[in-house]
Each structure stands twice: as structure tokens, then as C-alpha cells.
Design a protein around this motif. Structure first.
Motif, PDB file in Angstrom:
ATOM      1  N   ASP A   2       5.077   1.368   8.878  1.00  0.00           N
ATOM      2  CA  ASP A   2       6.446   1.869   8.676  1.00  0.00           C
ATOM      3  C   ASP A   2       6.540   2.849   7.508  1.00  0.00           C
ATOM      4  N   LYS A   3       5.397   3.488   7.162  1.00  0.00           N
ATOM      5  CA  LYS A   3       5.364   4.393   6.013  1.00  0.00           C
ATOM      6  C   LYS A   3       4.799   5.771   6.321  1.00  0.00           C
ATOM      7  N   GLY A   8      -6.872  -3.512   9.789  1.00  0.00           N
ATOM      8  CA  GLY A   8      -5.822  -4.438   9.381  1.00  0.00           C
ATOM      9  C   GLY A   8      -4.467  -3.809   9.137  1.00  0.00           C
ATOM     10  N   THR A   9      -4.240  -2.613   9.653  1.00  0.00           N
ATOM     11  CA  THR A   9      -2.935  -1.977   9.451  1.00  0.00           C
ATOM     12  C   THR A   9      -2.022  -2.227  10.643  1.00  0.00           C
ATOM     13  N   MET A  44       0.851  -1.179   0.000  1.00  0.00           N
ATOM     14  CA  MET A  44       0.000   0.000   0.000  1.00  0.00           C
ATOM     15  C   MET A  44       0.897   1.242   0.000  1.00  0.00           C
ATOM     16  N   THR A  45       0.551   2.199  -0.833  1.00  0.00           N
ATOM     17  CA  THR A  45       1.353   3.421  -0.919  1.00  0.00           C
ATOM     18  C   THR A  45       1.045   4.347   0.259  1.00  0.00           C
ATOM     19  N   GLU A  46       1.885   5.347   0.414  1.00  0.00           N
ATOM     20  CA  GLU A  46       1.665   6.338   1.466  1.00  0.00           C
ATOM     21  C   GLU A  46       0.320   7.043   1.286  1.00  0.00           C
ATOM     22  N   ASN A  47      -0.030   7.368   0.043  1.00  0.00           N
ATOM     23  CA  ASN A  47      -1.299   8.042  -0.209  1.00  0.00           C
ATOM     24  C   ASN A  47      -2.493   7.152   0.116  1.00  0.00           C
ATOM     25  N   GLU A  48      -2.404   5.882  -0.235  1.00  0.00           N
ATOM     26  CA  GLU A  48      -3.482   4.944   0.104  1.00  0.00           C
ATOM     27  C   GLU A  48      -3.615   4.805   1.617  1.00  0.00           C
TER      28      GLU A  48
END
Length: 128
Positions: free
Chosen positions: A72-73, A42-43, A1-5
Motif C-alpha cells: 500500500d506504499k 514477504g511483501t 518499511m519506507t518507500e525507498n526501502e
């Protein structure tokens, strides 16, 4: 998953917490509630992370403490204040630089409309 997501998911959780708790509580209450919401999604959530700082030849233990690190993002710094002080933005940017993380969210839960309490801060020193 990207930072924006991830930030989209985090902001959704922030809105849920703000809708349920409102304004006027201590930062710790919002942090625990937000961590709960994000874990339900779920993160991976790390709370109150104390990290050392290298200064010349020495290491300063527990030099800073980050409220939340998501996957970690993304770093999340939580405030519950009347007005955000410019030093809070600098604090998040420093955390981003020291951890080599790209995106930070500064959240002030003491905002009548939470959309005005959410601030994105980008570490521009990260190469993509």
C-alpha cells in the motif's frame, strides 16, 4: 518499511525477473513473475486493482486499473514496449494522486539493460 526501502526490494525483484525472462514477452508475464518474486520476499502485493473515480456527483466504477500495489506504499506500472511514451509517466502520476500514494515505479521490461527501463515517479502532493 519506507518507500525507498521497498523500491530497493522491488528493483531487485525486477532485475531477477528480467535476468530470467529477458525481453519480448507480454506485460502480463512480467507482472505475474514480478508479483511472485515480491511475494517470495514477504511483501504484500495487490495485482490488477480496479478503482473507482469520483467525478462531481457520480462515481465511475473501474475507471482505472493499477498493475501492482506493494505494501500500500508503492505503485508499479509494467510496460513491455519499444519506447516509453510520455503519457505512461502521466498515467503513473495520476494513479499516485488518485490513491494518495507517494512513490510509483514505471518499469519497461523491453529494455536490453533493465536499469534503463526503471523510472521513479514521486507524488509531490503528499505531505511528509
Amino acid at each position: 518499511m519506507t518507500e525507498n526501502e521497498l523500491s530497493y526490494k522491488i528493483i531487485g525483484a525486477v532485475i531477477e525477473v528480467h535476468r530470467n525472462l529477458g525481453i519480448g514477452l507480454l506485460e502480463n508475464a512480467y507482472e505475474i513473475a514480478l508479483a511472485y518474486e515480491l511475494k517470495q520476499l514477504g511483501t504484500d502485493v495487490k495485482q490488477q486493482i480496479s478503482l473507482p473515480l469520483k467525478y462531481k456527483e457520480i462515481t465511475i466504477e473501474n475507471a482505472y486499473k493499477i498493475d501492482l500495489i506493494i505494501e500500500d506504499k508503492v505503485i508499479v506500472e509494467i510496460k513491455s514496449v519499444l519506447e516509453l511514451n510520455p503519457v505512461f509517466y502521466s498515467q503513473v502520476l495520476t494513479y499516485l494522486k488518485l490513491t494518495n500514494i507517494k512513490l510509483g515505479l514505471l518499469i519497461n521490461f523491453n529494455s536490453e539493460l533493465i536499469k534503463y527501463g526503471i523510472h521513479r515517479i514521486v507524488n509531490k502532493l503528499i505531505n511528509e
